[in-house]
Design an enzyme around this catalytic site. Structure first.
Site, PDB file in Angstrom:
ATOM      1  CE1 TYR A   1      -3.453   2.869   0.829  1.00 54.41           C
ATOM      2  CE2 TYR A   1      -2.781   2.816   3.035  1.00 54.41           C
ATOM      3  CZ  TYR A   1      -3.536   3.480   2.045  1.00 54.41           C
ATOM      4  OH  TYR A   1      -4.253   4.427   2.323  1.00 54.41           O
ATOM      5  CB  ILE A   2       3.008   2.902   2.645  1.00 49.51           C
ATOM      6  CG1 ILE A   2       1.837   3.045   3.308  1.00 49.51           C
ATOM      7  CG2 ILE A   2       3.960   4.048   2.642  1.00 49.51           C
ATOM      8  CD1 ILE A   2       2.084   3.048   4.948  1.00 49.51           C
TER       9      ILE A   2
ATOM     10  CE  LYS B   1      -1.026  -3.225   6.213  1.00 51.92           C
ATOM     11  NZ  LYS B   1      -1.515  -2.158   5.442  1.00 51.92           N
TER      12      LYS B   1
ATOM     13  CB  SER C   1       4.441   2.748  13.265  1.00 53.63           C
ATOM     14  OG  SER C   1       3.146   2.851  14.040  1.00 53.63           O
TER      15      SER C   1
ATOM     16  CE1 TYR D   1       3.868  -2.913  12.224  1.00 52.80           C
ATOM     17  CE2 TYR D   1       2.870  -1.552  13.872  1.00 52.80           C
ATOM     18  CZ  TYR D   1       3.323  -1.913  12.578  1.00 52.80           C
ATOM     19  OH  TYR D   1       3.515  -0.728  11.678  1.00 52.80           O
TER      20      TYR D   1
ATOM     21  CE  LYS E   1       7.111  -1.224  10.966  1.00 50.82           C
ATOM     22  NZ  LYS E   1       7.594  -1.074   9.847  1.00 50.82           N
TER      23      LYS E   1
ATOM     24  CG  PHE F   1     -12.844  -2.822  17.931  1.00 50.69           C
ATOM     25  CD1 PHE F   1     -13.658  -3.569  18.188  1.00 50.69           C
ATOM     26  CD2 PHE F   1     -11.953  -2.495  17.152  1.00 50.69           C
ATOM     27  CE1 PHE F   1     -13.612  -4.539  17.477  1.00 50.69           C
ATOM     28  CE2 PHE F   1     -12.000  -3.664  15.951  1.00 50.69           C
ATOM     29  CZ  PHE F   1     -12.891  -4.545  16.273  1.00 50.69           C
TER      30      PHE F   1
HETATM   31  P1  NAD Z   1       1.730  -3.483   3.106  1.00 44.62           P
HETATM   32  O1  NAD Z   1       1.390  -4.818   3.934  1.00 44.62           O
HETATM   33  O2  NAD Z   1       0.623  -3.146   2.089  1.00 44.62           O
HETATM   34  O3  NAD Z   1       3.146  -3.369   2.382  1.00 44.62           O
HETATM   35  C1  NAD Z   1       4.109  -4.323   2.929  1.00 44.62           C
HETATM   36  C2  NAD Z   1       4.812  -4.756   1.685  1.00 44.62           C
HETATM   37  O4  NAD Z   1       6.042  -5.611   2.175  1.00 44.62           O
HETATM   38  C3  NAD Z   1       3.995  -5.986   1.402  1.00 44.62           C
HETATM   39  O5  NAD Z   1       3.966  -5.708  -0.312  1.00 44.62           O
HETATM   40  C4  NAD Z   1       4.579  -7.129   1.663  1.00 44.62           C
HETATM   41  O6  NAD Z   1       4.470  -8.212   0.490  1.00 44.62           O
HETATM   42  C5  NAD Z   1       6.091  -6.718   1.686  1.00 44.62           C
HETATM   43  N1  NAD Z   1       6.909  -7.641   2.397  1.00 44.62           N
HETATM   44  C6  NAD Z   1       6.544  -7.855   3.878  1.00 44.62           C
HETATM   45  N2  NAD Z   1       7.619  -8.476   4.329  1.00 44.62           N
HETATM   46  C7  NAD Z   1       8.568  -8.602   3.331  1.00 44.62           C
HETATM   47  C8  NAD Z   1       9.846  -9.482   3.144  1.00 44.62           C
HETATM   48  N3  NAD Z   1      10.386  -9.953   4.288  1.00 44.62           N
HETATM   49  N4  NAD Z   1      10.595  -8.934   2.143  1.00 44.62           N
HETATM   50  C9  NAD Z   1      10.186  -8.492   1.189  1.00 44.62           C
HETATM   51  N5  NAD Z   1       8.915  -7.897   1.156  1.00 44.62           N
HETATM   52  C10 NAD Z   1       8.142  -7.897   2.201  1.00 44.62           C
HETATM   53  O7  NAD Z   1       1.700  -2.479   4.399  1.00 44.62           O
HETATM   54  P2  NAD Z   1       1.730  -0.828   4.232  1.00 44.62           P
HETATM   55  O8  NAD Z   1       0.681  -0.341   4.859  1.00 44.62           O
HETATM   56  O9  NAD Z   1       2.080  -0.540   2.805  1.00 44.62           O
HETATM   57  O10 NAD Z   1       3.017  -0.600   5.107  1.00 44.62           O
HETATM   58  C11 NAD Z   1       4.400  -0.509   4.888  1.00 44.62           C
HETATM   59  C12 NAD Z   1       5.186  -0.235   5.832  1.00 44.62           C
HETATM   60  O11 NAD Z   1       4.729   0.742   6.646  1.00 44.62           O
HETATM   61  C13 NAD Z   1       5.163  -1.471   6.893  1.00 44.62           C
HETATM   62  O12 NAD Z   1       6.614  -1.684   7.280  1.00 44.62           O
HETATM   63  C14 NAD Z   1       4.494  -1.213   8.070  1.00 44.62           C
HETATM   64  O13 NAD Z   1       4.574  -1.852   9.276  1.00 44.62           O
HETATM   65  C15 NAD Z   1       4.446   0.358   8.130  1.00 44.62           C
HETATM   66  N6  NAD Z   1       3.564   1.156   8.626  1.00 44.62           N
HETATM   67  C16 NAD Z   1       2.162   1.005   8.205  1.00 44.62           C
HETATM   68  C17 NAD Z   1       0.985   1.653   8.765  1.00 44.62           C
HETATM   69  C18 NAD Z   1      -0.425   1.832   8.143  1.00 44.62           C
HETATM   70  O14 NAD Z   1      -1.370   2.005   8.670  1.00 44.62           O
HETATM   71  N7  NAD Z   1      -0.298   0.947   7.040  1.00 44.62           N
HETATM   72  C19 NAD Z   1       1.301   2.717   9.956  1.00 44.62           C
HETATM   73  C20 NAD Z   1       2.675   2.842  10.231  1.00 44.62           C
HETATM   74  C21 NAD Z   1       3.475   1.923   9.759  1.00 44.62           C
HETATM   75  N1  UDP Z   2     -11.510   0.535  14.889  1.00 46.75           N
HETATM   76  C1  UDP Z   2     -12.772   0.492  15.169  1.00 46.75           C
HETATM   77  N2  UDP Z   2     -13.228  -0.674  14.282  1.00 46.75           N
HETATM   78  C2  UDP Z   2     -12.271  -1.390  13.634  1.00 46.75           C
HETATM   79  C3  UDP Z   2     -11.048  -1.132  13.446  1.00 46.75           C
HETATM   80  C4  UDP Z   2     -10.510  -0.018  14.066  1.00 46.75           C
HETATM   81  O1  UDP Z   2     -13.490   0.920  15.989  1.00 46.75           O
HETATM   82  O2  UDP Z   2     -12.857  -2.345  13.065  1.00 46.75           O
HETATM   83  C5  UDP Z   2     -10.907   1.713  15.683  1.00 46.75           C
HETATM   84  C6  UDP Z   2      -9.794   1.532  16.568  1.00 46.75           C
HETATM   85  O3  UDP Z   2     -10.013   1.026  17.924  1.00 46.75           O
HETATM   86  C7  UDP Z   2      -8.968   2.899  16.605  1.00 46.75           C
HETATM   87  C8  UDP Z   2      -9.062   3.497  15.177  1.00 46.75           C
HETATM   88  O4  UDP Z   2     -10.534   2.684  14.941  1.00 46.75           O
HETATM   89  O5  UDP Z   2      -9.808   3.681  17.535  1.00 46.75           O
HETATM   90  C9  UDP Z   2      -7.872   3.288  14.339  1.00 46.75           C
HETATM   91  O6  UDP Z   2      -7.787   1.864  14.092  1.00 46.75           O
HETATM   92  P1  UDP Z   2      -6.675   1.361  13.178  1.00 46.75           P
HETATM   93  O7  UDP Z   2      -6.507  -0.201  13.637  1.00 46.75           O
HETATM   94  O8  UDP Z   2      -7.198   1.626  11.690  1.00 46.75           O
HETATM   95  O9  UDP Z   2      -5.297   2.025  13.461  1.00 46.75           O
HETATM   96  P2  UDP Z   2      -4.314   2.128  14.837  1.00 46.75           P
HETATM   97  O10 UDP Z   2      -4.463   3.493  15.142  1.00 46.75           O
HETATM   98  O11 UDP Z   2      -4.953   1.081  15.618  1.00 46.75           O
HETATM   99  O12 UDP Z   2      -3.148   1.924  14.062  1.00 46.75           O
END
Ligand code: NAD
Ligand code: UDP
Length: 341
Positions: free
Chosen positions: A10-11, A83, A123, A148, A152, A217
């Site tokens: 995604y990111i 994640k 994160s 998790y 990080k 929640f």
């Molecule tokens: P995502 O799961 O969509 O993307 C992560 C990608 O990494 C996936 O395509 C997966 O196939 C790949 N991957 C995982 N393990 C791997 C490995 N060992 N080798 C190669 N590829 C691997 O998740 P995202 O939302 O895009 O998140 C990207 C990063 O940002 C993650 O590290 C996540 O922890 C961090 N992050 C995400 C959020 C969020 O809310 N989406 C918030 C804070 C931090």
């Molecule tokens: N949340 C919720 N229902 C869901 C998923 C999340 O009410 O099905 C709430 C969760 O308790 C938090 C907010 O939505 O208050 C954001 O949660 P999310 O899992 O998206 O992100 P987080 O901040 O936990 O990384």
């Protein structure tokens, strides 16, 4: 050339597109454990050219050594990781192995190859249950309440140590708040392979009839409507934060920490109402107990990123939700066409 680990996710996919739009060459390394190869086609369509793509694991040292030898990589954006908070509680070793082990192997391979510029997907979880809002970068990192978050924090600490051991490192730890939304084209967005855990992906599946109701929640938090408050940030704003960070790292050494958030929090119920307004789709709700490990409030002080990166999140909550809904509708349409054929 920029190597993006996890660039089919995604990111990472949005970061790849932003970098390519700035004429950077991009090489994606992803094992596709939580994404699909079609993400590479979507990036290519939007960018007008293909990024390099290698299917493989960031923990594979031999593969990393080969890539860093064969491609002219100047910097790495490390998004690869697992994640799902709940999953990490049940499978902690898989999370530490992937998120900590992957970061460690990557840093080792980079050091050996002489590539010292790194942007890391961290994160806001690392702040733990911080009670003063907004959260700035000098707030203490807390005790993350799940493996998790801990993974990080451990990865951050590894990067801080390597940076203090060798002045050639230039590292950006980007602490994301809550990325949501999709590319405005509707062609790129979050495509969870399993049941989503995060609020918006789940809500989108309820809105499109794939699930019955959205669980809320916790309704007894100390917030105006009793539901949890988060800082939701548009994925395109977040991706642009990475291009700004890479640019800034050209002039900075050591470890630099930047919050990527908007500075404004919304409750779960506020987000649901805004979604209903922009989509016209009512969302059935099921009020549930608090989810273990959730904090009451979490929103960023984004001033440091504004001052040091000349970056600010620009999109409103309504735009985030409208873009996410467009993406969801496009995906459903694609599935229907595929089923009809
Ligand atoms: P995502 O799961 O969509 O993307 C992560 C990608 O990494 C996936 O395509 C997966 O196939 C790949 N991957 C995982 N393990 C791997 C490995 N060992 N080798 C190669 N590829 C691997 O998740 P995202 O939302 O895009 O998140 C990207 C990063 O940002 C993650 O590290 C996540 O922890 C961090 N992050 C995400 C959020 C969020 O809310 N989406 C918030 C804070 C931090
Ligand atoms: N949340 C919720 N229902 C869901 C998923 C999340 O009410 O099905 C709430 C969760 O308790 C938090 C907010 O939505 O208050 C954001 O949660 P999310 O899992 O998206 O992100 P987080 O901040 O936990 O990384």
């Amino acid at each position: 050339m920029i190597l993006i680990t996890g660039g089919a996710g995604y990111i990472g996919a949005h970061v790849a597109l932003e970098l390519m739009n700035k004429d950077e060459d991009v090489l994606i390394l992803d094992n596709l454990c939580n994404s699909q190869r079609s993400a590479i086609d979507r990036i290519s369509t939007l960018a007008g050219r293909r990024p390099g793509f290698v299917q493989g694991d960031v923990r594979n040292r031999h593969l990393l050594d080969t890539l860093l030898r064969d491609y002219p990589v100047d910097a790495v954006v490390h998004c690869a990781g697992l994640k799902a908070v709940g999953e990490s509680v049940h499978e902690p070793l898989r999370y530490y192995d992937n998120n900590v082990g992957g970061s460690l192997t990557l840093c080792q391979a980079m050091a050996q190859a002489g590539v010292f510029t790194l942007v890391f997907s961290s994160s806001a979880t690392v702040y733990g249950d911080c009670t003063t809002m907004p959260i700035n970068e000098s707030c203490a990192t807390g005790q993350p309440t799940n493996p998790y978050g801990m993974s990080k924090l451990m990865a951050e600490n590894i990067m801080k140590s390597v940076a203090s051991s060798d002045p050639r490192w230039s590292i950006g730890l980007l602490r994301y708040f809550n990325p949501i939304g999709a590319h405005p084209s509707g062609l790129l967005g979050e495509a969870p392979l399993n049941q989503p855990n995060n609020l918006l992906p789940y809500l989108l599946q309820v809105a499109s009839g794939q699930r019955e109701a959205l669980s809320v929640f916790g309704t007894d938090y100390a917030t105006p409507d009793g539901t949890g408050v988060r800082d939701y940030i548009h994925i395109v704003d977040l991706a642009q934060g990475h291009t700004c960070a890479l640019e800034a790292l050209g002039q900075r050494s050591g470890v630099n920490i930047w919050n990527l958030g908007t500075g404004r929090g919304y409750s779960v119920l506020e987000l649901v109402s805004a979604f209903e307004r922009v989509s016209g789709v009512p969302i059935p709700l099921a009020f549930k107990a608090r989810r273990p490990g959730d904090v009451t409030c979490c929103w960023a002080d984004p001033q440091k990123a504004a001052d040091e990166l000349a970056w600010r999140a620009r999109h409103s909550l309504e735009t985030m939700l409208a873009d996410a809904w467009r993406w969801q509708c496009n995906q459903l349409q694609t599935e229907w066409v595929q089923q009809a054929n």
